[in-house]
Design a protein around this motif. Structure first.
Motif, short mmCIF file in Angstrom:
data_model
loop_
_atom_site.label_atom_id
_atom_site.label_comp_id
_atom_site.label_asym_id
_atom_site.label_seq_id
_atom_site.Cartn_x
_atom_site.Cartn_y
_atom_site.Cartn_z
N VAL A 66 72.37 103.40 -24.19
CA VAL A 66 72.53 102.47 -23.07
C VAL A 66 73.94 102.59 -22.47
CG1 VAL A 66 72.63 100.04 -22.40
CG2 VAL A 66 70.80 100.85 -23.90
N ALA A 67 74.93 102.66 -23.35
CA ALA A 67 76.33 102.71 -22.89
C ALA A 67 76.61 103.95 -22.06
CB ALA A 67 77.28 102.65 -24.09
N LYS A 90 85.74 97.57 -24.67
CA LYS A 90 84.60 98.48 -24.63
C LYS A 90 84.86 99.72 -25.46
CE LYS A 90 81.49 100.91 -21.50
NZ LYS A 90 81.16 101.26 -20.11
N LEU A 123 80.44 101.71 -32.68
CA LEU A 123 79.06 102.19 -32.62
C LEU A 123 78.95 103.63 -33.12
CD1 LEU A 123 77.91 100.74 -29.17
CD2 LEU A 123 77.11 100.03 -31.44
N ARG A 170 69.98 101.10 -34.40
CA ARG A 170 70.41 100.13 -33.39
C ARG A 170 71.68 100.62 -32.70
NH1 ARG A 170 69.42 96.89 -29.37
NH2 ARG A 170 70.83 95.12 -29.21
N ALA A 171 72.59 101.17 -33.47
CA ALA A 171 73.84 101.70 -32.90
C ALA A 171 73.54 102.85 -31.96
CB ALA A 171 74.79 102.15 -34.01
N GLU A 214 84.45 98.86 -29.04
CA GLU A 214 83.04 98.70 -29.37
C GLU A 214 82.33 100.05 -29.50
OE1 GLU A 214 81.46 96.26 -26.30
OE2 GLU A 214 82.19 94.39 -27.16
N GLU A 250 70.77 103.32 -30.21
CA GLU A 250 70.19 102.76 -29.00
C GLU A 250 71.27 102.21 -28.07
OE1 GLU A 250 67.36 99.81 -30.05
OE2 GLU A 250 66.04 101.21 -31.13
N ARG A 251 72.25 101.56 -28.64
CA ARG A 251 73.33 100.99 -27.83
C ARG A 251 74.22 102.08 -27.24
NH1 ARG A 251 76.09 96.17 -31.08
NH2 ARG A 251 77.32 96.11 -29.15
#
Length: 263
Positions: free
Chosen positions: A31-32, A6, A13, A24-25, A9, A27-28
């Protein structure tokens, strides 16, 4: 192993988002880190009136999270969580203030209590008792306790809102975050942080023992007011009163010091 994956990742990002503005990065990343918003909103909701929905606080906090992601500098040697939490909290507070739902009478009563506390502290050279405060305010003890409950149920004032300092980029950083987190921003980048930190530490040290314990458990051990009540064997309402008294007492003390210094 999963934690390491994680972390890798997230690092990727961050790299992609900061390098090219990859939507997109971003947005992730939102969320994270969204659990941070739920954490902050949950803590704030416990001290707010029942009609304030936690879901609304979360939506306000997401604005702060997105702003924090956009403004975070990967070159700063602090954890993103340290940077983001005060901004999430600030976004929630700003939205609640814009709604102006705290009654003026409650604001006025809080200021009266602060002034009475400052006057008695100066006169007695110690923290006044509830009885002394009630007498000074020309209230019965029941009226004084009820006033504290009204303030605690209506106000969003807390230590991490009351005292903030600006870093070199102009961002507002919660003083408590600089006190608590070993990865906090470089003190050289914070205006007067050391002096303010010493003043707050001294003010907390001079609180009555029970109020000092509530402050320590709430802000440093991250217990909820209900959990503190269970530890001390009293009701959540009583802990709320103690917390409110401590915050008002600390604020009046710092404001008195500022007035004496001509600030």
């Amino acid at each position: 192993m999963e934690t390491n994956v994680k972390a890798i990742e997230l690092k990727d990002l961050w790299r992609r988002y900061k390098a090219s503005g990859d939507g997109r990065a971003r947005e992730r990343l939102v969320v994270a880190y969204s659990p941070l918003v739920k954490y902050v909103a949950g803590r704030m909701a416990s001290g707010l009136p029942a009609h304030v929905e936690e879901a609304d606080l979360i939506s306000y906090g997401l604005i702060g999270l997105i702003s924090a992601i956009e403004r975070f500098d990967l070159g700063r040697e602090i954890k993103f969580e340290t940077y983001a939490i005060p901004r999430i909290r600030g976004a929630i507070i700003d939205e609640l203030r814009s709604l102006d739902w705290v009654p003026r009478s409650v604001r006025a009563r809080a200021r009266e209590i602060e002034r009475a506390n400052a006057k008695l502290e100066h006169k007695l050279q110690r923290a006044p008792t509830d009885e002394e405060m009630a007498n000074e305010l020309d209230m019965t003890m029941d009226e004084f306790q009820d006033a504290l409950i009204q303030i605690s149920n209506s106000t969003i004032a807390a230590l991490d809102e009351l005292w903030t300092v600006s870093d070199a980029s102009g961002d507002q950083i919660s003083l408590l975050d600089t006190l608590q987190d070993p990865d906090a921003p470089d003190p050289e980048k914070i205006v007067d942080a050391s002096e303010l930190k010493d003043r707050v530490a001294d003010a907390i040290a001079r609180l009555p023992e029970r109020e000092k314990l509530v402050i320590a458990l709430y802000y440093y051990e991250n217990l909820t007011l209900r959990e503190i009540g269970e530890v001390l064997g009293v009701t959540e309402s009583r802990i709320s009163q103690l917390h409110t008294k401590a915050v008002l007492r600390l604020r009046s003390r710092l404001q008195s010091e500022d007035a004496e210094a001509g600030l």
